[in-house]
Design a protein around this motif. Structure first.
Motif, short mmCIF file in Angstrom:
data_model
loop_
_atom_site.label_atom_id
_atom_site.label_comp_id
_atom_site.label_asym_id
_atom_site.label_seq_id
_atom_site.Cartn_x
_atom_site.Cartn_y
_atom_site.Cartn_z
N HIS A 94 1.08 -1.27 -0.48
CA HIS A 94 0.01 0.22 0.18
C HIS A 94 0.68 0.96 0.20
O HIS A 94 2.20 1.03 0.64
N GLU A 95 0.24 1.86 -0.70
CA GLU A 95 1.00 3.06 -0.82
C GLU A 95 1.65 3.97 -0.04
O GLU A 95 2.91 4.29 0.74
N MET A 96 0.90 3.41 1.64
CA MET A 96 0.73 4.40 2.81
C MET A 96 2.51 3.96 3.41
O MET A 96 2.71 4.42 4.42
N ASP A 97 2.18 2.40 3.23
CA ASP A 97 3.50 1.77 4.05
C ASP A 97 4.23 1.81 3.20
O ASP A 97 5.46 1.27 2.28
N SER A 98 5.42 2.60 3.79
CA SER A 98 6.97 3.14 2.63
C SER A 98 7.64 2.82 2.92
O SER A 98 8.54 2.17 2.11
N ASN A 99 8.09 1.67 4.45
CA ASN A 99 8.75 0.72 4.15
C ASN A 99 8.43 -0.09 4.39
O ASN A 99 9.60 -1.50 4.03
N HIS A 100 7.00 -0.94 3.24
CA HIS A 100 6.76 -2.41 2.53
C HIS A 100 6.82 -3.48 3.92
O HIS A 100 6.69 -4.33 3.35
N ASN A 101 6.15 -2.77 5.29
CA ASN A 101 6.26 -4.03 5.93
C ASN A 101 4.96 -4.89 6.56
O ASN A 101 4.65 -5.16 7.78
N LEU A 121 3.14 -2.58 7.88
CA LEU A 121 2.27 -2.32 9.22
C LEU A 121 2.59 -0.87 8.34
O LEU A 121 3.32 -0.63 7.43
N VAL A 122 1.28 0.13 9.01
CA VAL A 122 1.58 1.81 8.95
C VAL A 122 2.16 2.84 10.47
O VAL A 122 0.66 2.26 11.46
N ASN A 123 3.03 2.58 10.75
CA ASN A 123 3.33 2.99 11.73
C ASN A 123 2.89 4.79 11.51
O ASN A 123 2.56 5.21 10.90
N VAL A 124 3.73 5.90 12.97
CA VAL A 124 2.47 6.99 13.11
C VAL A 124 3.84 8.24 12.15
O VAL A 124 2.34 8.61 11.00
N GLN A 125 4.77 7.92 11.53
CA GLN A 125 5.13 8.42 11.15
C GLN A 125 4.93 8.83 9.70
O GLN A 125 4.46 9.70 8.76
N GLU A 126 4.66 7.25 9.11
CA GLU A 126 3.91 6.85 7.69
C GLU A 126 2.83 7.35 7.58
O GLU A 126 2.29 7.91 5.93
N PHE A 127 1.93 7.20 8.79
CA PHE A 127 0.19 7.57 8.46
C PHE A 127 0.38 9.47 8.26
O PHE A 127 0.23 9.70 7.59
N VAL A 128 1.20 9.76 9.14
CA VAL A 128 1.46 11.45 8.67
C VAL A 128 1.89 11.73 7.94
O VAL A 128 1.85 12.69 6.90
N GLU A 129 3.38 11.30 7.60
CA GLU A 129 3.80 11.48 6.24
C GLU A 129 2.65 11.69 4.98
O GLU A 129 2.48 12.73 3.58
N PHE A 130 2.11 10.04 5.05
CA PHE A 130 0.78 9.94 3.79
C PHE A 130 0.24 11.26 3.58
O PHE A 130 -0.49 11.78 2.96
N MET A 131 -0.08 11.62 5.08
CA MET A 131 -1.27 12.01 5.21
C MET A 131 -0.78 13.99 4.68
O MET A 131 -2.47 14.27 4.14
N LEU A 132 0.12 14.22 5.11
CA LEU A 132 0.42 15.60 4.54
C LEU A 132 0.53 15.78 3.46
O LEU A 132 -0.08 17.06 2.89
#
Length: 80
Positions: A1-8, A10-21
């Motif tokens: 998924h596009e939100m899962d930037s490290n492709h593990n 899972l979506v951590n808070v950093q990935e979520f915030v960066e995606f939303m911004l």
């Protein structure tokens, strides 16, 4: 998924915030990349965290750079 930037998967808070911004067009991906690069430059111990040691090493590097720049400038002034 596009939100899962490290492709593990899972979506951590950093990935979520960066995606939303980015999605809300408050920042672009280039700015995020630049900020990550700045962090990596500050993390001189390569621990993934900014520690007191990182800041001490960075401060010493900045002082050396400033002194070198000053010395170079002073040398140019004498040539005039």
């Amino acid at each position: 998924h596009e939100m899962d930037s490290n492709h593990n998967n899972l979506v951590n808070v950093q990935e979520f915030v960066e995606f939303m911004l980015v999605k809300m067009e408050l920042v672009d991906k280039r700015l995020l990349r630049d900020l990550h690069d700045q962090f990596k430059a500050l993390d001189v111990t390569k621990s993934g965290y900014l520690s007191k040691r990182d800041l001490q090493v960075m401060a010493k590097q900045k002082v050396r750079q400033a002194k070198a720049k000053h010395d170079k400038y002073e040398g140019k002034e004498e040539d005039k």
